[in-house]
Write a protein that holds these residues in place. Structure first.
Motif, PDB file in Angstrom:
ATOM      1  N   UNK A  50       4.374  31.291  20.273  1.00 19.81           N
ATOM      2  CA  UNK A  50       3.968  32.646  19.929  1.00 19.81           C
ATOM      3  C   UNK A  50       3.275  32.672  18.576  1.00 19.81           C
ATOM      4  N   UNK A  51       3.793  31.894  17.620  1.00 17.79           N
ATOM      5  CA  UNK A  51       3.179  31.821  16.294  1.00 17.79           C
ATOM      6  C   UNK A  51       1.798  31.206  16.377  1.00 17.79           C
TER       7      UNK A  51
ATOM      8  N   UNK B  78      -0.647  33.731  17.882  1.00 16.12           N
ATOM      9  CA  UNK B  78      -1.002  34.771  16.917  1.00 16.12           C
ATOM     10  C   UNK B  78      -1.990  34.233  15.902  1.00 16.12           C
ATOM     11  N   UNK B  79      -1.774  32.969  15.492  1.00 17.05           N
ATOM     12  CA  UNK B  79      -2.668  32.383  14.509  1.00 17.05           C
ATOM     13  C   UNK B  79      -4.057  32.159  15.089  1.00 17.05           C
ATOM     14  N   UNK B  80      -4.128  31.705  16.329  1.00 17.22           N
ATOM     15  CA  UNK B  80      -5.425  31.480  16.968  1.00 17.22           C
ATOM     16  C   UNK B  80      -6.173  32.799  17.136  1.00 17.22           C
ATOM     17  N   UNK B  81      -5.434  33.882  17.390  1.00 16.31           N
ATOM     18  CA  UNK B  81      -6.067  35.197  17.482  1.00 16.31           C
ATOM     19  C   UNK B  81      -6.667  35.589  16.138  1.00 16.31           C
ATOM     20  N   UNK B  82      -5.961  35.248  15.051  1.00 19.25           N
ATOM     21  CA  UNK B  82      -6.477  35.549  13.722  1.00 19.25           C
ATOM     22  C   UNK B  82      -7.747  34.757  13.446  1.00 19.25           C
TER      23      UNK B  82
ATOM     24  N   UNK C 226      -9.776  23.603   8.136  1.00 22.41           N
ATOM     25  CA  UNK C 226      -8.523  23.722   7.381  1.00 22.41           C
ATOM     26  C   UNK C 226      -7.523  24.595   8.132  1.00 22.41           C
ATOM     27  N   UNK C 227      -7.984  25.716   8.698  1.00 24.08           N
ATOM     28  CA  UNK C 227      -7.096  26.662   9.376  1.00 24.08           C
ATOM     29  C   UNK C 227      -6.481  26.075  10.633  1.00 24.08           C
ATOM     30  N   UNK C 228      -7.121  25.067  11.232  1.00 23.12           N
ATOM     31  CA  UNK C 228      -6.617  24.487  12.478  1.00 23.12           C
ATOM     32  C   UNK C 228      -5.658  23.316  12.252  1.00 23.12           C
ATOM     33  N   UNK C 229      -5.498  22.882  11.016  1.00 24.70           N
ATOM     34  CA  UNK C 229      -4.565  21.791  10.747  1.00 24.70           C
ATOM     35  C   UNK C 229      -3.137  22.240  11.047  1.00 24.70           C
ATOM     36  N   UNK C 230      -2.337  21.391  11.695  1.00 25.41           N
ATOM     37  CA  UNK C 230      -0.975  21.797  12.087  1.00 25.41           C
ATOM     38  C   UNK C 230      -0.129  22.313  10.929  1.00 25.41           C
ATOM     39  N   UNK C 231      -0.164  21.630   9.771  1.00 23.88           N
ATOM     40  CA  UNK C 231       0.706  22.072   8.672  1.00 23.88           C
ATOM     41  C   UNK C 231       0.225  23.386   8.073  1.00 23.88           C
TER      42      UNK C 231
ATOM     43  N   UNK D  18       2.274  27.061   8.098  1.00 22.96           N
ATOM     44  CA  UNK D  18       2.502  27.642   6.774  1.00 22.96           C
ATOM     45  C   UNK D  18       1.319  28.545   6.444  1.00 22.96           C
ATOM     46  N   UNK D  19       1.372  29.766   6.930  1.00 17.12           N
ATOM     47  CA  UNK D  19       0.210  30.649   6.872  1.00 17.12           C
ATOM     48  C   UNK D  19      -0.204  31.004   5.460  1.00 17.12           C
ATOM     49  N   UNK D  20       0.700  30.832   4.479  1.00 15.31           N
ATOM     50  CA  UNK D  20       0.319  31.101   3.104  1.00 15.31           C
ATOM     51  C   UNK D  20      -0.718  30.108   2.603  1.00 15.31           C
TER      52      UNK D  20
END
Length: 205
Positions: free
Chosen positions: A7-8, A11-15, A191-196, A200-202
């Motif tokens: 789910x996380x 949501x991140x991919x939608x962002x 950068x946004x697609x890297x697993x870590x 860690x959305x911050x």
């Protein structure tokens, strides 16, 4: 747990998709046009080089702001002269106490290097905005442009007693983070697609 993680990720991919759509949308409003995104990218990269150049000059003594043979690698201190010369402001004694200390020199130089590289590459712009704003606030407090204006009516290094380049640099870095400026002519999407980073959305730009 697996459902929660999925789910996380969704949501991140939608962002990310929303950011990509925003970058290409030509309409007016909160979304930048492609031309505006490129213009912001140019400012981002240019400001990054300002920080990176400051690091290189202070580290190697390139004979600009830092004289030859006085670089950090030669045993010189990038903070001693500046901080020990602070003459006014509420943090005057603090700056004098840390001037030339190893930890202050190291943090200052790592800050210049990290901020410069992050801005040029377009990654971790949220963290960069926080760190860069903190650094600019400290440097503003050290120069304390209110000092001579309040005592003699003359400005200190600026014609404005409140707003100088430190404030403008901080505001620019906040703008870069808020507008996903690293997606244009930068590594923001990678950068946004890297697993870590996804976990860690911050760390997002």
């Amino acid at each position: 747990m697996a459902v929660h993680q999925e789910s996380r990720r969704s949501a991140h991919m939608m962002e990310i998709s929303a950011v990509e759509a925003a970058e290409t949308a030509p309409r007016h409003g909160a979304v930048m046009t492609p031309l505006a995104a490129r213009a912001v990218a140019v400012v981002r990269i240019t400001l990054g080089f300002v920080f990176l150049w400051a690091f290189l000059d202070k580290a190697f003594g390139l004979h600009y702001a830092t004289g030859s043979g006085k670089g950090w690698i030669d045993g010189g201190s990038p903070t001693k002269g500046f901080l020990s010369g602070v003459q006014a402001g509420p943090l005057r004694s603090f700056f004098h106490a840390i001037a030339g200390t190893g930890w202050a020199d190291t943090l200052f130089m790592l800050g210049l290097l990290g901020i410069g590289l992050a801005l040029i590459s377009g990654v971790a712009l949220r963290v960069t905005a926080v760190a860069g704003t903190a650094l600019m606030a400290m440097m503003w407090a050290a120069e304390w442009p209110l000092a001579q204006h309040l005592t003699t009516g003359a400005p200190t290094g600026s014609s404005n007693p409140l707003i100088d380049y430190h404030v403008l640099y901080a505001l620019a870095m906040i703008l870069f983070a808020a507008s996903y400026a690293g997606n244009t002519w930068g590594l923001g999407r990678i950068w946004a697609r890297l697993p870590f980073v996804r976990d860690n959305r911050w760390l997002l730009q």
